[in-house]
Every structure is written in C-alpha cells, then in structure tokens.
Write a protein that holds these residues in place. Structure first.
Motif, short mmCIF file in Angstrom:
data_model
loop_
_atom_site.label_atom_id
_atom_site.label_comp_id
_atom_site.label_asym_id
_atom_site.label_seq_id
_atom_site.Cartn_x
_atom_site.Cartn_y
_atom_site.Cartn_z
N VAL A 55 0.84 -1.19 0.00
CA VAL A 55 0.00 0.00 0.00
C VAL A 55 0.88 1.24 0.00
CG1 VAL A 55 -1.82 1.25 1.21
CG2 VAL A 55 -1.78 -1.25 1.29
N PHE A 56 0.60 2.13 -0.95
CA PHE A 56 1.27 3.41 -1.00
C PHE A 56 0.26 4.47 -0.60
CE2 PHE A 56 2.43 7.38 -3.10
CZ PHE A 56 3.75 7.50 -2.74
N GLY A 57 0.63 5.35 0.30
CA GLY A 57 -0.28 6.39 0.75
C GLY A 57 -0.89 6.05 2.09
N LYS A 58 -2.07 6.55 2.32
CA LYS A 58 -2.77 6.38 3.59
C LYS A 58 -3.53 5.06 3.60
CE LYS A 58 -6.04 8.75 6.57
NZ LYS A 58 -7.07 9.78 6.62
N ALA A 59 -3.01 4.08 4.31
CA ALA A 59 -3.56 2.73 4.29
C ALA A 59 -5.01 2.65 4.76
CB ALA A 59 -2.69 1.79 5.11
#
Length: 141
Positions: A55-59
């Motif tokens: 996951v890239f970013g806010k999970a």
C-alpha cells in the motif's frame, strides 16, 4: 413466400430487435458502492494467509485505488506516469494498492519481474523496484 410475406417477416424482425435494444437499455443495473468496506478490500489478501498487499499512501483511507498490473505490459507502462502523479499528489488521502497480475502467456518476463518486485518488498524496497521496472521496461523486456 411472396413479397407481402417478406415485408411482414422483416417488420417482425425489426420490431423484435427494437424491443431487445429498448429492454437492454432500460434494465441497466444500478450498483450501490456505499456499502463496500474499503478496509475489507485492503485486508482481503492478508485474511486468507496470502502475502500482504503493498500500500502506497494512507492505508486506512476511504479512497482505495487498486491496480492489477503486469510489469511487462505496454498499457500498464503507459498508465504508470499518470498513476504515479496522482498517487503522490494525494498520498495523504488515498491508498494505492498494486497487485501483481503477470500475463505470462503474452509476456515472457512478467512473472520474473513480479518476483523481483516481491523480493524487493521483502527488503522494504517494493515501491522503488515497482517504479524502476516500469521506468526501465524497454531495457529488460
């Protein structure tokens, strides 16, 4: 069958086709996505005991973008710069999940590339390898 019979037959066929077209347009199903649990989508692969998603970013974001990609696919490569731009711009509001989907019957090195990305992920360098594979696709395919 005479001329009158053919005209009646053609009129019936046209009426049936028109009815089918009308029925197909009026019965378009409406999809309600408000009940989809984004966290459940993200956790789907970990619940079954598979490798966890990258996951890239806010999970825990309400907005989840999932890409099933093949590192050797020209279409995936052409989408890569725009997806990267969007995910970096909205990384505090978006969860981007990349799932390997190598099309090995069309792309001989796709499975090896997916394996390289997963191996890099085991060393904490998944996204660096992801970007490198797409950026340098013409060199290794």
């Amino acid at each position: 069958m005479g001329k009158k019979g053919w005209i009646i037959f053609a009129a019936i066929v046209i009426a049936l086709l028109g009815a089918l077209v009308f029925a197909s347009r009026s019965s378009t199903p409406q999809v309600d996505v408000s009940t989809i649990n984004g966290n459940g989508v993200l956790a789907a692969s970990t619940e079954s005991g598979n490798i966890a998603d990258h996951v890239f970013g806010k999970a825990d974001s309400k907005v989840v973008l999932i890409e099933y990609g093949d590192y050797q696919c020209p279409g995936c490569k052409s989408a890569f710069p725009r997806i990267k731009e969007i995910t970096e711009a909205y990384q505090n509001e978006l969860a981007f999940v990349f799932r390997n989907f190598p099309l090995s019957t069309k792309h001989a090195n796709a499975r090896a590339a997916a394996g390289a990305a997963e191996a890099a992920g085991m060393q904490g360098k998944y996204w660096e390898m992801h970007d490198t594979l797409y950026t340098n696709q013409t060199a290794w395919q």
